[in-house]
Design an enzyme around this catalytic site. Structure first.
Site, PDB file in Angstrom:
ATOM      1  N   GLU A  71     -50.576  70.126  21.310  1.00  0.00           N
ATOM      2  CA  GLU A  71     -51.281  69.459  20.198  1.00  0.00           C
ATOM      3  C   GLU A  71     -51.784  68.504  21.592  1.00  0.00           C
ATOM      4  OE1 GLU A  71     -52.159  69.127  16.306  1.00  0.00           O
ATOM      5  OE2 GLU A  71     -51.153  67.148  16.970  1.00  0.00           O
ATOM      6  N   HIS A  83     -60.463  69.616  16.691  1.00  0.00           N
ATOM      7  CA  HIS A  83     -59.818  69.488  15.008  1.00  0.00           C
ATOM      8  C   HIS A  83     -61.148  69.474  14.613  1.00  0.00           C
ATOM      9  CE1 HIS A  83     -55.444  68.919  15.788  1.00  0.00           C
ATOM     10  NE2 HIS A  83     -55.702  69.993  16.642  1.00  0.00           N
ATOM     11  N   ARG A 110     -59.130  68.915   5.505  1.00  0.00           N
ATOM     12  CA  ARG A 110     -60.166  68.180   5.096  1.00  0.00           C
ATOM     13  C   ARG A 110     -59.800  67.556   5.351  1.00  0.00           C
ATOM     14  NH1 ARG A 110     -58.093  67.110  -1.486  1.00  0.00           N
ATOM     15  NH2 ARG A 110     -57.002  65.942  -0.201  1.00  0.00           N
ATOM     16  N   LYS A 143     -58.735  79.660   2.807  1.00  0.00           N
ATOM     17  CA  LYS A 143     -59.012  79.700   3.892  1.00  0.00           C
ATOM     18  C   LYS A 143     -59.141  80.865   4.551  1.00  0.00           C
ATOM     19  CE  LYS A 143     -56.547  76.298   4.279  1.00  0.00           C
ATOM     20  NZ  LYS A 143     -55.544  74.790   4.505  1.00  0.00           N
TER      21      LYS A 143
HETATM   22  C1  LIG Z   1     -51.580  72.014  12.009  1.00  0.00           C
HETATM   23  C2  LIG Z   1     -52.851  70.560  11.597  1.00  0.00           C
HETATM   24  C3  LIG Z   1     -53.799  69.764  12.417  1.00  0.00           C
HETATM   25  C4  LIG Z   1     -53.920  68.974  11.908  1.00  0.00           C
HETATM   26  N1  LIG Z   1     -54.773  67.939  12.327  1.00  0.00           N
HETATM   27  C5  LIG Z   1     -55.193  66.541  11.308  1.00  0.00           C
HETATM   28  C6  LIG Z   1     -56.357  66.133  12.603  1.00  0.00           C
HETATM   29  O1  LIG Z   1     -56.955  66.385  13.424  1.00  0.00           O
HETATM   30  N2  LIG Z   1     -56.567  64.826  11.620  1.00  0.00           N
HETATM   31  C7  LIG Z   1     -56.126  64.518  10.734  1.00  0.00           C
HETATM   32  O2  LIG Z   1     -57.369  63.161   9.904  1.00  0.00           O
HETATM   33  N3  LIG Z   1     -55.491  65.235   9.953  1.00  0.00           N
HETATM   34  C8  LIG Z   1     -55.100  66.730  10.298  1.00  0.00           C
HETATM   35  N4  LIG Z   1     -53.838  67.039   9.971  1.00  0.00           N
HETATM   36  C9  LIG Z   1     -53.529  66.854   8.764  1.00  0.00           C
HETATM   37  C10 LIG Z   1     -54.667  67.991   7.498  1.00  0.00           C
HETATM   38  O3  LIG Z   1     -55.948  66.471   6.867  1.00  0.00           O
HETATM   39  C11 LIG Z   1     -53.654  67.092   6.384  1.00  0.00           C
HETATM   40  O4  LIG Z   1     -52.166  67.795   6.083  1.00  0.00           O
HETATM   41  C12 LIG Z   1     -55.324  66.969   4.891  1.00  0.00           C
HETATM   42  O5  LIG Z   1     -53.947  66.462   4.123  1.00  0.00           O
HETATM   43  C13 LIG Z   1     -54.950  68.234   4.426  1.00  0.00           C
HETATM   44  O6  LIG Z   1     -56.042  69.154   5.381  1.00  0.00           O
HETATM   45  P1  LIG Z   1     -56.254  71.369   4.835  1.00  0.00           P
HETATM   46  O7  LIG Z   1     -57.272  71.048   5.658  1.00  0.00           O
HETATM   47  O8  LIG Z   1     -55.421  71.318   4.826  1.00  0.00           O
HETATM   48  O9  LIG Z   1     -56.864  70.574   3.333  1.00  0.00           O
HETATM   49  P2  LIG Z   1     -57.072  71.530   1.732  1.00  0.00           P
HETATM   50  O10 LIG Z   1     -56.816  73.041   2.639  1.00  0.00           O
HETATM   51  O11 LIG Z   1     -58.553  71.489   1.781  1.00  0.00           O
HETATM   52  O12 LIG Z   1     -56.132  71.430   1.598  1.00  0.00           O
HETATM   53  C14 LIG Z   1     -55.705  69.784   0.589  1.00  0.00           C
HETATM   54  C15 LIG Z   1     -55.274  69.890  -1.336  1.00  0.00           C
HETATM   55  O13 LIG Z   1     -56.302  70.698  -1.581  1.00  0.00           O
HETATM   56  C16 LIG Z   1     -55.764  70.969  -2.320  1.00  0.00           C
HETATM   57  N5  LIG Z   1     -56.831  72.323  -2.642  1.00  0.00           N
HETATM   58  C17 LIG Z   1     -57.739  72.923  -1.479  1.00  0.00           C
HETATM   59  N6  LIG Z   1     -58.793  73.417  -2.157  1.00  0.00           N
HETATM   60  C18 LIG Z   1     -58.428  73.734  -3.445  1.00  0.00           C
HETATM   61  C19 LIG Z   1     -59.208  73.872  -4.607  1.00  0.00           C
HETATM   62  N7  LIG Z   1     -59.963  75.167  -4.257  1.00  0.00           N
HETATM   63  N8  LIG Z   1     -58.669  73.490  -5.439  1.00  0.00           N
HETATM   64  C20 LIG Z   1     -58.102  72.620  -5.907  1.00  0.00           C
HETATM   65  N9  LIG Z   1     -56.990  72.185  -5.156  1.00  0.00           N
HETATM   66  C21 LIG Z   1     -57.201  72.675  -3.671  1.00  0.00           C
HETATM   67  C22 LIG Z   1     -54.657  71.499  -1.824  1.00  0.00           C
HETATM   68  O14 LIG Z   1     -53.517  72.448  -2.054  1.00  0.00           O
HETATM   69  C23 LIG Z   1     -53.959  70.844  -0.563  1.00  0.00           C
HETATM   70  O15 LIG Z   1     -52.864  69.742  -1.524  1.00  0.00           O
HETATM   71  C24 LIG Z   1     -53.476  68.475  10.466  1.00  0.00           C
HETATM   72  C25 LIG Z   1     -52.777  69.036   9.624  1.00  0.00           C
HETATM   73  C26 LIG Z   1     -52.043  70.096  10.152  1.00  0.00           C
HETATM   74  C27 LIG Z   1     -50.920  71.458   9.530  1.00  0.00           C
END
Ligand SMILES: Cc1cc2nc3c(=O)[nH]c(=O)nc-3n(C[C@H](O)[C@H](O)[C@H](O)COP(=O)(O)OP(=O)(O)OC[C@H]3O[C@@H](n4cnc5c(N)ncnc54)[C@H](O)[C@@H]3O)c2cc1C
Length: 325
Positions: A35, A95, A125, A186
């Site tokens: 990364e 990303h 997200r 997802k």
């Molecule tokens: C490998 C990796 C790469 C990353 N790269 C970046 C990056 O480039 N830039 C950046 O800003 N961040 C990055 N992040 C951080 C990430 O954006 C955060 O961890 C964020 O808080 C969660 O993103 P997510 O895509 O998992 O969100 P989601 O899957 O949408 O989840 C977010 C929250 O919402 C809840 N949720 C999801 N769907 C629902 C639903 N239908 N109903 C109720 N609750 C729900 C989940 O439980 C979780 O608590 C990265 C994380 C990882 C693991």
């Protein structure tokens, strides 16, 4: 140099998917990937391209490039992935985060990725800009969850999509069952694999894998790629842990504290030694458990990851000394 055709939303076949690339990897033992984050200045840019060239030589299966909160790195992220496409043999994943964007802005961004030759997108997200642990509010014309972004990317074009997963559970999830439901949602929406938040306890990874298989065997067959970070600085890892909500196991934390010493400056060499030994051991155990790929969060440095790969006999040890950072 690759000549880029115009973006055609029906053509996602320009580059293979991450899943196919991993399956075709010829790296000894298990594929590995890295990364990067978009550099802020010239010195950082130079360091990134030196690291990219080392990892290209070592046969990295892919490189993912992060996206800053609210689009703060938008142009830099696009520039880095475009250059990876044009100048290296590494397959890029761009990303993309939903935070701070309208759905139309996200569509435009996805098309822009397509135009510079990106076929693989990690749909996230994102966290609130400023304070990542603060209150999350969706943009009124935007998306609430990563699952919606997975669907939107597929609407815009024929891309290969991955998502984030959380061995310890996402810090905002109600509980681990809910966290698993979110990941499975997802994957069902069209993600082909997930990459995990960094972790240090292999049991957290194995339990996540078991939970997904138990919740939905079909989705459980999709690769869960472990995200890893060899610790080279106690200060840096503490900050990463704070921002991501993941935990450093007490045993490792204590060893790092002892290695860092009590002086005004931490003993970096000693911390590094502990961090690299720990990461090597974790990787050995992940390989034994059949992890599909080892994904290293490099912070744009190559040497620590290179050293771990050499310890695992996945890179020639003789080359490590020549890697300057
Ligand atoms: C490998 C990796 C790469 C990353 N790269 C970046 C990056 O480039 N830039 C950046 O800003 N961040 C990055 N992040 C951080 C990430 O954006 C955060 O961890 C964020 O808080 C969660 O993103 P997510 O895509 O998992 O969100 P989601 O899957 O949408 O989840 C977010 C929250 O919402 C809840 N949720 C999801 N769907 C629902 C639903 N239908 N109903 C109720 N609750 C729900 C989940 O439980 C979780 O608590 C990265 C994380 C990882 C693991």
């Amino acid at each position: 140099m690759t000549q880029l055709p115009d973006f055609d939303p029906t053509d996602g076949g320009r580059h293979p998917s991450i899943v196919d690339r991993i399956a075709a990897s010829t790296t000894p033992r298990v594929p590995f990937s890295v990364e990067f984050y978009p550099p802020r200045d010239e010195a950082a840019e130079e360091r990134l391209w030196r690291a990219a060239s080392v990892f290209s030589e070592l046969g990295a299966a892919f490189a993912s490039v992060t996206y800053g909160a609210g689009g703060s790195t938008r142009d830099r992220t696009v520039r880095v992935v475009e250059r990876i496409v044009r100048e290296t043999d590494i397959l890029p994943i761009a990303h993309l985060t939903a935070v701070g964007h309208t759905a139309d802005e996200l569509r435009e961004m996805i098309r822009m990725y397509g135009e510079v030759g990106v076929s693989n997108i990690l749909a996230l997200r994102g966290d609130p800009p400023g304070d990542p642990l603060g209150e999350w509010t969706a943009h009124p014309e935007g998306l609430r969850y990563a699952e919606e972004l997975v669907r939107l990317i597929h609407e815009v074009g024929n891309f290969h999509v991955g998502v984030a997963s959380f061995p310890e559970g996402h810090y905002r999830a109600r509980d681990l069952d809910h966290d698993t439901e979110v990941l499975v949602g997802k994957l069902r929406a069209g993600a082909e694999y997930s990459i995990t938040q960094m972790f240090w306890d292999i049991d957290d990874y194995l339990r996540l894998r078991d939970r997904v298989v138990a919740a939905d065997p079909e989705q459980g067959a999709k690769p869960i790629i472990p995200g890893l970070m060899p610790v080279t600085s106690l200060r840096v890892v503490r900050r990463m842990v704070e921002l991501s909500g993941c935990a450093l196991p007490e045993g490792l934390s204590e060893k790092l504290r002892l290695a860092a010493g009590d002086g005004p400056e931490e003993n970096r060499a000693a911390v590094r030694e502990v961090g690299i030994e720990f990461a090597t051991d974790l990787c050995e155990r992940l390989i034994a458990e059949g992890a599909p790929c080892l994904h290293f969060n490099t912070l744009n440095f190559s040497r620590a990851t290179h050293e771990v790969l050499a310890n695992l006999s996945m890179a020639p040890a003789s080359d490590v000394a020549a890697t300057s950072l």
